[in-house]
Design an enzyme around this catalytic site. Sequence first.
Site, mmCIF file in Angstrom:
data_model
loop_
_atom_site.group_PDB
_atom_site.id
_atom_site.type_symbol
_atom_site.label_atom_id
_atom_site.label_comp_id
_atom_site.label_asym_id
_atom_site.label_seq_id
_atom_site.Cartn_x
_atom_site.Cartn_y
_atom_site.Cartn_z
ATOM 1 N N LYS A 11 0.991 -1.440 -0.261
ATOM 2 C CA LYS A 11 -0.050 0.161 -0.542
ATOM 3 C C LYS A 11 0.864 0.960 -0.493
ATOM 4 O O LYS A 11 1.716 1.106 0.577
ATOM 5 C CB LYS A 11 -1.354 -0.319 1.246
ATOM 6 C CG LYS A 11 -2.049 0.694 1.580
ATOM 7 C CD LYS A 11 -3.330 0.184 0.203
ATOM 8 C CE LYS A 11 -4.699 0.472 0.480
ATOM 9 N NZ LYS A 11 -5.694 -0.164 -0.171
ATOM 10 N N THR A 59 -3.336 -5.463 0.246
ATOM 11 C CA THR A 59 -3.086 -4.418 0.688
ATOM 12 C C THR A 59 -4.064 -3.741 1.364
ATOM 13 O O THR A 59 -3.413 -2.643 2.127
ATOM 14 C CB THR A 59 -2.836 -3.775 -0.685
ATOM 15 O OG1 THR A 59 -3.968 -3.372 -1.642
ATOM 16 C CG2 THR A 59 -2.156 -4.287 -1.842
ATOM 17 N N ARG A 180 27.042 35.403 -8.185
ATOM 18 C CA ARG A 180 25.899 35.268 -8.489
ATOM 19 C C ARG A 180 24.381 34.713 -7.768
ATOM 20 O O ARG A 180 25.096 34.524 -6.391
ATOM 21 C CB ARG A 180 25.425 33.897 -9.694
ATOM 22 C CG ARG A 180 26.514 33.038 -9.342
ATOM 23 C CD ARG A 180 25.956 31.232 -10.133
ATOM 24 N NE ARG A 180 26.584 29.699 -9.285
ATOM 25 C CZ ARG A 180 26.998 29.111 -9.621
ATOM 26 N NH1 ARG A 180 26.527 28.756 -11.206
ATOM 27 N NH2 ARG A 180 27.254 27.998 -9.169
ATOM 28 N N GLN A 236 28.719 21.914 -7.604
ATOM 29 C CA GLN A 236 29.212 20.372 -7.275
ATOM 30 C C GLN A 236 30.387 20.453 -6.094
ATOM 31 O O GLN A 236 30.702 20.057 -5.303
ATOM 32 C CB GLN A 236 30.022 19.654 -8.360
ATOM 33 C CG GLN A 236 29.217 19.527 -9.868
ATOM 34 C CD GLN A 236 29.282 20.728 -10.336
ATOM 35 O OE1 GLN A 236 28.620 21.813 -10.317
ATOM 36 N NE2 GLN A 236 29.297 20.669 -11.605
ATOM 37 N N HIS A 264 18.040 28.545 -12.062
ATOM 38 C CA HIS A 264 18.838 29.696 -11.596
ATOM 39 C C HIS A 264 18.074 31.117 -12.278
ATOM 40 O O HIS A 264 16.874 31.145 -12.405
ATOM 41 C CB HIS A 264 19.202 29.383 -13.651
ATOM 42 C CG HIS A 264 19.460 28.115 -14.105
ATOM 43 N ND1 HIS A 264 20.941 27.415 -13.540
ATOM 44 C CD2 HIS A 264 19.269 27.067 -15.073
ATOM 45 C CE1 HIS A 264 21.111 26.407 -13.701
ATOM 46 N NE2 HIS A 264 20.009 26.248 -14.475
HETATM 47 O O1 LIG Z 1 27.326 25.425 -10.214
HETATM 48 C C1 LIG Z 1 27.199 25.224 -11.335
HETATM 49 N N1 LIG Z 1 27.893 24.391 -12.015
HETATM 50 C C2 LIG Z 1 27.696 23.737 -13.315
HETATM 51 O O2 LIG Z 1 27.543 22.225 -13.503
HETATM 52 C C3 LIG Z 1 27.405 24.553 -13.882
HETATM 53 N N2 LIG Z 1 26.476 24.530 -14.895
HETATM 54 C C4 LIG Z 1 25.891 26.148 -15.555
HETATM 55 O O3 LIG Z 1 25.925 26.089 -16.424
HETATM 56 N N3 LIG Z 1 26.299 26.690 -14.532
HETATM 57 C C5 LIG Z 1 26.308 26.257 -13.353
HETATM 58 N N4 LIG Z 1 26.423 26.063 -12.238
#
Ligand SMILES: O=c1[nH]c(=O)c2[nH]c(=O)[nH]c2[nH]1
Length: 305
Positions: A11, A59, A180, A236, A264
């Site tokens: 479930k 279930t 940014r 990353q 973005h």
């Molecule tokens: O932190 C980011 N990693 C990316 O892999 C990436 N690619 C992108 O266009 N902007 C960003 N910003």
Amino acid sequence: MSELIASSYGKANVKFLKVKKNPQNPEEQEILEANVQCLLKGAFDVSYTKADNSPIVPTDTVKNTILIEAKNTDVWPIERFAAHLAKHFTSKYSHISAIEINIVQSRWIKYPLKNGKLHAHSFRHDGPETRRTFLTYEKASKKLTIKSSIKDLTVLKSTGSMFYGYNVCDYTTLQPTTDRILSTDVFASWTFDPKFVPTLDSVFTKADEGLFDTTYEKARATTLELFALEQSASVQATMYNMSHSILEQVPELLTVDYELPNKHYILFNLEWKGIKDNKELFYPSPDPNGLIRSTVGRKSGSAKL
Ligand SMILES: O=c1[nH]c(=O)c2[nH]c(=O)[nH]c2[nH]1
């Protein structure tokens, strides 16, 4: 001829809210709102291949079980309740060999009144963020996995984020930036090392000791702290640093996963109005978004304790 390769059933979306009263002061209460999914595996093949329903635990019974067990047992923290359900189903029915339990907990938090004190039984829904756990258990091998998470913790920093030095080719249009907006819906997960939580019964002990709650609090606090304090080189690099810090703080973890959309925000082009220096008016771009995932573990030989 065909053959059944794999199957599971149960479930989904079994929802409840449980109230816990402080026995010393019944006005003082806690709540837990959950959405439970419970899938069973076992000797059910004939129900698929021979239309033989005899092994099927309906279930509907799975749903009733979740609700009655939620009434009769401690559901705090959700990892304890998941282990309780796993133990119940795999011990009550001899032909159930494995189970998968997903629990999603809504984020209800007490809020302060004018006197600065948290009210005893009034809560604010701090959504859509949720706390989750995913538990799997195999009866024969006794293999247990517990992966808990935070999902949809939305954050934004309006500066303190950069992105430059990336690969440039004939398809590149992105401009490098040292300032940014960075925004994401955090999906962070941590997997407990079976060395520290080897059995279903050990889940109950570790729950009593506070392991699951403190890990959740540390993962959440670390995510928010590093998001704010770090001068981010990229999504990353920031998610790796968060994972590393959580692994350092919680030796009972095997791995930490992040899945982060890069939401973005793009500066409007206002040149049509003669404005060439727009640095503060952004367009929240709904799509596409970046999507960045990682799993971080310990280098072999570096486990603590
Ligand atoms: O932190 C980011 N990693 C990316 O892999 C990436 N690619 C992108 O266009 N902007 C960003 N910003």
